[in-house]
Write an enzyme that holds these catalytic residues in place. Structure first.
Site, PDB file in Angstrom:
ATOM      1  N   GLU A 128       0.830  -1.216   0.000  1.00 37.28           N
ATOM      2  CA  GLU A 128       0.000   0.000   0.000  1.00 37.28           C
ATOM      3  C   GLU A 128       0.857   1.256   0.000  1.00 37.28           C
ATOM      4  OE1 GLU A 128      -2.524  -1.373  -1.036  1.00 37.28           O
ATOM      5  OE2 GLU A 128      -4.072  -0.637   0.348  1.00 37.28           O
ATOM      6  N   THR A 181      -4.932   7.610  -5.561  1.00 34.39           N
ATOM      7  CA  THR A 181      -5.181   7.643  -4.127  1.00 34.39           C
ATOM      8  C   THR A 181      -4.431   8.806  -3.485  1.00 34.39           C
ATOM      9  OG1 THR A 181      -5.385   5.261  -4.139  1.00 34.39           O
ATOM     10  CG2 THR A 181      -5.103   6.282  -2.001  1.00 34.39           C
TER      11      THR A 181
END
Lengths: 306, 306
Positions: A128, A181
């Site tokens: 991530e 993101t």
């Protein structure tokens, strides 16, 4: 056993009222991966189907997560990974988390499970970090545990699995636009008023209580977001119309999936979730936005062998 | 029936991570009240034992709450109220909420229950408005419902009852100093950072999950407050030492009860709660602070006829 094939589910993070702490796993959307033990030390991505993503392990989330595990493992060899990438990167349903989590879960399985689930979350979070600059756990945790998961705390990492009611279904519509993101985090404010914060934790408490008490109406009432949705929804074409259409069609609630652009709705029963899918689809057909739609039961087990 | 005698429990509001939304009722501390139907319209406080509080109904929280009910009731007569005030006003364990809630619950009972529990919360909140300038529900709701209650939303009012595990006990120590609720609200900040807010809703979610899953350890880990406690605890003599002593003695967690000055701890089992009481007491004896201590099971039914 030297090889395992796994399914690792797509996930909806935040779920309206649980920004940065809540996520839920889908049952019928996810990446498929083959992971294989090899004598040579290292992590090697040997094949990626479905999407154009880097084969260099250092640039691939599954590779980076795998290295994090390998560093802590008492194991001299390495792993090969083949990814059938069914989740589109940038769709907002945990594409990077699925590959990272699938990789480390499969490796742990092949090594005889030396690591705890919390360890695996920590390793997958490195994927991530590569994908979005932030090592968040709100997609990784539900991909691993299934159901809903609450990240109660990051320091120390404390993951609370929350079982979803049996009849809970998700509908996700993905408009074919790209939002990074990292960009969608940057536009958020870093402070908020106490009044808004109080509403948010009231709703998060309500959602957890609704899930654990099988109270579908309470789940619906709690799916409110006064913090992130008003800002991020501006980046998503037709958000307000799609959300309204889903509620009019009988969804319990709806919001932005993770950092978007996908929009999710939760419904009671498959039929309702499919009706919601048709209503969402119709909005995008009307305003001319390319899209994918998924209808899925909530996943109750997380990553699994297939 | 023209008269009823009720017990209305003391309550702990906020419970560390649930500022303004969470509360929990005690089983062995509360006000006792006699409420009587009379032909004359109005609310009349005829007797108050135990504390020096105004008999004029317009200046008494039970009276004001009663007027709010009477205004909506299809009833030509009125009520007399006698209060045996066992909870000290200003102690931070819902003294005003107990009297307000007891009054309206008893009146509703005598009228044949025309009002819903949510209606009763609304009436009792008028008593809270008189006491602290803010019509909050986080003491009133648990006094009425028992157990823990979550005020998911104020507009519309949405109260979520949360059953407490059977072995959960509270210890409350009340240092004999006065902090007005209105003062203790004024010192709070009106904004907070997103990072702090995220921690808080992670903990609130964890606490709700812990309560509903009988996970005492999770309850304990979730009893964190990064927002209010660091500020309000400054007003409470020896707060840090009392809290530490309670945790060292085996409490699951501890914090400020409502707006203080009482300090609460939650424990598993009566024995632990009593051990915690002794440890808290010892701190105040050492530093010379006058105090009361209560040990109580969590109340599971709310206000009741006695």
């Amino acid at each position: 056993m030297d090889e395992v094939k796994v399914f690792c589910p797509a996930t909806i993070a935040n779920v309206s009222c649980g920004f940065d702490v809540l996520g839920v796993a889908l049952d019928s959307v996810g990446d498929e991966m083959v992971v294989r033990k090899i004598p040579k030390k290292g992590v090697f991505i040997t094949k990626i189907e479905g999407q154009n993503l880097p084969l260099e392990a250092e640039k691939n989330v599954a590779g980076v997560a795998g290295f994090a595990l390998l560093e802590k493992a008492d194991y001299k060899g390495g792993f090969e990974i083949e990814i059938n990438k069914k989740i589109k990167p940038g769709s907002g349903i945990g594409s990077s988390a699925a590959s990272s989590t699938g990789a480390v879960w499969a490796m742990n399985h092949l090594l005889g499970n030396p690591f705890s689930k919390t360890d695996l979350v920590t390793f997958a979070m490195e994927g991530e970090r590569l994908a979005s600059d932030v090592a968040h756990a709100d997609n990784v945790a539900p991909a691993l545990f299934g159901n809903f998961t609450l990240v109660r705390s990051y320091t120390p990492l404390d993951i609370v699995p929350i079982k979803a009611p049996e009849e809970l279904f998700a509908t996700v519509i993905h408009p074919q636009i790209e939002i990074k993101t990292s960009d969608s985090r940057r536009i958020l404010k870093t402070t908020l008023t106490m009044q808004t914060a109080i509403k948010q934790w009231g709703n998060l408490g309500g959602l957890i209580a609704g899930l654990l008490q099988n109270d579908y109406e309470l789940i619906g009432r709690s799916l409110e977001d006064h913090i992130v949705e008003p800002i991020r929804s501006i980046l998503i074409p037709g958000f307000d119309r799609v959300k309204k259409a889903s509620l009019d069609a009988g969804a319990l609630g709806a919001g932005i999936s993770g950092s978007g652009p996908s929009i999710f709705a939760l419904s009671r029963g498959r039929q309702n979730a499919e009706k919601v899918a048709r209503a969402m689809k119709k909005v995008y057909e009307t305003i001319g936005v390319e899209h994918d739609v998924h209808v899925s039961k909530i996943n109750h087990e997380g990553v699994r062998i297939i």
